[in-house]
Motif scaffolding. Structure first.
Motif, PDB file in Angstrom:
ATOM      1  N   LEU A   1     -12.267  -7.010   2.469  1.00  0.00           N
ATOM      2  CA  LEU A   1     -11.583  -7.013   3.755  1.00  0.00           C
ATOM      3  C   LEU A   1     -10.127  -6.559   3.609  1.00  0.00           C
ATOM      4  CD1 LEU A   1     -12.965 -10.318   5.338  1.00  0.00           C
ATOM      5  CD2 LEU A   1     -13.546  -7.963   5.974  1.00  0.00           C
ATOM      6  N   ARG A   2      -9.474  -6.972   2.499  1.00  0.00           N
ATOM      7  CA  ARG A   2      -8.089  -6.546   2.255  1.00  0.00           C
ATOM      8  C   ARG A   2      -8.013  -5.033   2.081  1.00  0.00           C
ATOM      9  NH1 ARG A   2      -8.151 -11.095  -1.261  1.00  0.00           N
ATOM     10  NH2 ARG A   2      -7.007 -12.875  -0.391  1.00  0.00           N
ATOM     11  N   LYS A   3      -9.002  -4.451   1.410  1.00  0.00           N
ATOM     12  CA  LYS A   3      -9.036  -3.005   1.201  1.00  0.00           C
ATOM     13  C   LYS A   3      -9.268  -2.257   2.524  1.00  0.00           C
ATOM     14  CE  LYS A   3     -10.868  -3.264  -3.530  1.00  0.00           C
ATOM     15  NZ  LYS A   3     -12.041  -2.933  -4.398  1.00  0.00           N
ATOM     16  N   ASN A   4     -10.040  -2.878   3.413  1.00  0.00           N
ATOM     17  CA  ASN A   4     -10.349  -2.248   4.697  1.00  0.00           C
ATOM     18  C   ASN A   4      -9.093  -2.063   5.540  1.00  0.00           C
ATOM     19  OD1 ASN A   4     -11.109  -2.276   7.677  1.00  0.00           O
ATOM     20  ND2 ASN A   4     -13.147  -2.068   6.749  1.00  0.00           N
ATOM     21  N   GLY A   5      -8.338  -3.127   5.719  1.00  0.00           N
ATOM     22  CA  GLY A   5      -7.057  -3.055   6.401  1.00  0.00           C
ATOM     23  C   GLY A   5      -7.109  -2.922   7.907  1.00  0.00           C
ATOM     24  N   SER A   6      -8.297  -2.863   8.526  1.00  0.00           N
ATOM     25  CA  SER A   6      -8.396  -2.713   9.975  1.00  0.00           C
ATOM     26  C   SER A   6      -8.060  -4.034  10.667  1.00  0.00           C
ATOM     27  CB  SER A   6      -9.797  -2.257  10.371  1.00  0.00           C
ATOM     28  OG  SER A   6     -10.744  -3.261  10.066  1.00  0.00           O
ATOM     29  N   VAL A   7      -7.840  -3.960  11.986  1.00  0.00           N
ATOM     30  CA  VAL A   7      -7.521  -5.163  12.763  1.00  0.00           C
ATOM     31  C   VAL A   7      -8.686  -6.139  12.730  1.00  0.00           C
ATOM     32  CG1 VAL A   7      -6.985  -6.037  15.074  1.00  0.00           C
ATOM     33  CG2 VAL A   7      -5.948  -3.901  14.274  1.00  0.00           C
ATOM     34  N   SER A   8      -9.917  -5.615  12.860  1.00  0.00           N
ATOM     35  CA  SER A   8     -11.085  -6.496  12.842  1.00  0.00           C
ATOM     36  C   SER A   8     -11.237  -7.183  11.488  1.00  0.00           C
ATOM     37  CB  SER A   8     -12.353  -5.696  13.172  1.00  0.00           C
ATOM     38  OG  SER A   8     -12.520  -4.617  12.277  1.00  0.00           O
ATOM     39  N   ALA A   9     -10.931  -6.447  10.390  1.00  0.00           N
ATOM     40  CA  ALA A   9     -11.025  -7.035   9.049  1.00  0.00           C
ATOM     41  C   ALA A   9      -9.999  -8.163   8.894  1.00  0.00           C
ATOM     42  CB  ALA A   9     -10.802  -5.969   7.985  1.00  0.00           C
ATOM     43  N   LYS A  10      -8.777  -7.934   9.385  1.00  0.00           N
ATOM     44  CA  LYS A  10      -7.733  -8.955   9.304  1.00  0.00           C
ATOM     45  C   LYS A  10      -8.091 -10.177  10.144  1.00  0.00           C
ATOM     46  CE  LYS A  10      -4.011  -5.664   8.335  1.00  0.00           C
ATOM     47  NZ  LYS A  10      -2.777  -5.011   8.839  1.00  0.00           N
ATOM     48  N   SER A  11      -8.729  -9.918  11.297  1.00  0.00           N
ATOM     49  CA  SER A  11      -9.134 -11.037  12.161  1.00  0.00           C
ATOM     50  C   SER A  11     -10.179 -11.898  11.463  1.00  0.00           C
ATOM     51  CB  SER A  11      -9.707 -10.495  13.478  1.00  0.00           C
ATOM     52  OG  SER A  11      -8.732  -9.756  14.175  1.00  0.00           O
ATOM     53  N   LEU A  12     -11.106 -11.232  10.768  1.00  0.00           N
ATOM     54  CA  LEU A  12     -12.145 -11.978  10.048  1.00  0.00           C
ATOM     55  C   LEU A  12     -11.531 -12.768   8.896  1.00  0.00           C
ATOM     56  CD1 LEU A  12     -15.057 -12.740   9.582  1.00  0.00           C
ATOM     57  CD2 LEU A  12     -15.397 -10.577   8.353  1.00  0.00           C
ATOM     58  N   MET A  13     -10.544 -12.196   8.198  1.00  0.00           N
ATOM     59  CA  MET A  13      -9.861 -12.910   7.120  1.00  0.00           C
ATOM     60  C   MET A  13      -9.168 -14.148   7.670  1.00  0.00           C
ATOM     61  SD  MET A  13      -8.184  -9.696   5.037  1.00  0.00           S
ATOM     62  CE  MET A  13      -7.212 -10.762   3.972  1.00  0.00           C
ATOM     63  N   PHE A  14      -8.532 -14.007   8.816  1.00  0.00           N
ATOM     64  CA  PHE A  14      -7.835 -15.130   9.454  1.00  0.00           C
ATOM     65  C   PHE A  14      -8.833 -16.248   9.792  1.00  0.00           C
ATOM     66  CE2 PHE A  14      -6.250 -17.374  13.194  1.00  0.00           C
ATOM     67  CZ  PHE A  14      -4.967 -17.696  12.794  1.00  0.00           C
ATOM     68  N   THR A  15      -9.976 -15.834  10.349  1.00  0.00           N
ATOM     69  CA  THR A  15     -11.019 -16.807  10.715  1.00  0.00           C
ATOM     70  C   THR A  15     -11.526 -17.573   9.494  1.00  0.00           C
ATOM     71  OG1 THR A  15     -11.699 -15.371  12.551  1.00  0.00           O
ATOM     72  CG2 THR A  15     -13.252 -17.104  11.858  1.00  0.00           C
ATOM     73  N   ILE A  16     -11.753 -16.829   8.401  1.00  0.00           N
ATOM     74  CA  ILE A  16     -12.248 -17.456   7.162  1.00  0.00           C
ATOM     75  C   ILE A  16     -11.214 -18.444   6.623  1.00  0.00           C
ATOM     76  CG2 ILE A  16     -12.882 -17.005   4.758  1.00  0.00           C
ATOM     77  CD1 ILE A  16     -14.062 -14.337   5.727  1.00  0.00           C
ATOM     78  N   LEU A  17      -9.947 -18.024   6.612  1.00  0.00           N
ATOM     79  CA  LEU A  17      -8.891 -18.869   6.053  1.00  0.00           C
ATOM     80  C   LEU A  17      -8.697 -20.151   6.867  1.00  0.00           C
ATOM     81  CD1 LEU A  17      -6.309 -16.105   5.081  1.00  0.00           C
ATOM     82  CD2 LEU A  17      -7.613 -17.544   3.500  1.00  0.00           C
ATOM     83  N   TRP A  18      -8.940 -20.083   8.153  1.00  0.00           N
ATOM     84  CA  TRP A  18      -8.728 -21.248   9.009  1.00  0.00           C
ATOM     85  C   TRP A  18     -10.043 -21.982   9.323  1.00  0.00           C
ATOM     86  CZ3 TRP A  18      -4.243 -23.515  10.558  1.00  0.00           C
ATOM     87  CH2 TRP A  18      -3.072 -22.811  10.248  1.00  0.00           C
TER      88      TRP A  18
END
Length: 251
Positions: free
Chosen positions: A232-249
């Motif tokens: 997801l970090r390599k992807n860098g898109s807004v949707s990828a960042k949103s998914l990372m945020f969801t996972i972290l929280w």
């Protein structure tokens, strides 16, 4: 009665009184109150005298004006109308000078070229030209962009609206963006026939949300989450960042 002798250049230059003065057969000079002088050609058409401007005396010497009047007299004898012919020539020149309206395909190509530098997602950048080429151009690619209508947009969307709703939604959005770009460039005017909100399409097609099947993705095993986060970090898109945020929280 003997025909009056045409005026010489010296005699023409001496004419200063305001009004219309005879100079040669069918050729007159008009002197206006502010001193400007111009050539006029007079002829009869359907029993009515017609006056045709031949230009300023400063730009056209007497000899040229006299020759032009003689040429126009010949045309009148042949039954031609010099004023009508002049208007036709002017109308044709306007058509020739008018900038050519590009086709939808040409506008799509220019839109992509002007925006692709801002597309960070490589997949998104590849999909844009491919979807236009595959789904749009076969129907409206060769159509001048100012002639694209709601009916034309429907020809593109109907074949895939229910069978490939997600693709159809993207295609519609991309048509809307290209037509919006064309309007901003001055190539077309009026409403955007591909817009959804506030446009005609919602009255002609069912909403995507009512026909698209929701497919839930399988849960990722917790031991694979670190690998997923890396991707997801390599992807860098807004949707990828949103998914990372969801996972972290996630709780």
């Amino acid at each position: 009665m003997a025909q009056a002798r045409a005026l010489t250049a010296t005699q023409v230059n001496a004419l200063t009184k305001e009004g219309v003065h005879w100079v040669a057969p069918s050729l007159y000079m008009q002197v206006r109150d502010h001193g400007t002088r111009s050539w006029l050609f007079r002829y009869s058409r359907n029993g009515t005298n017609q006056w045709m401007g031949l230009g300023s005396t400063e730009e056209k010497p007497l000899s040229d004006a006299r020759d032009e009047a003689a040429m126009l007299r010949v045309k009148v004898k042949r039954g031609e109308d010099p004023i009508a012919s002049k208007r036709e020539v002017q109308a044709q020149r306007k058509i020739e000078m008018k900038p050519k309206v590009p086709t939808f395909a040409e506008c799509a190509e220019k839109y992509i070229a002007s925006h692709k530098s801002g597309w960070k997602n490589e997949k998104h950048a590849q999909q844009w030209p491919s979807t236009i080429e595959m789904y749009v151009n076969p129907f409206i690619g060769k159509l001048p962009v100012d002639q694209v209508t709601v009916e034309d947009v429907l020809k593109v969307l109907k074949p895939v609206w229910t069978s490939k709703p997600e693709t159809a939604s993207r295609v519609r959005g991309r048509i809307e963006q290209v037509l919006g770009w064309a309007a901003a460039m001055g190539y077309r005017a009026g409403d955007n026939p591909a817009q959804w909100k506030g446009g005609a399409l919602p009255h002609l097609l069912p909403a995507i949300g009512k026909i698209a099947k929701v497919e839930h993705r399988k849960a990722v095993p917790y031991q694979d989450v670190p690998k997923l986060m890396s991707e997801l970090r390599k992807n860098g898109s807004v949707s990828a960042k949103s998914l990372m945020f969801t996972i972290l929280w996630a709780t």
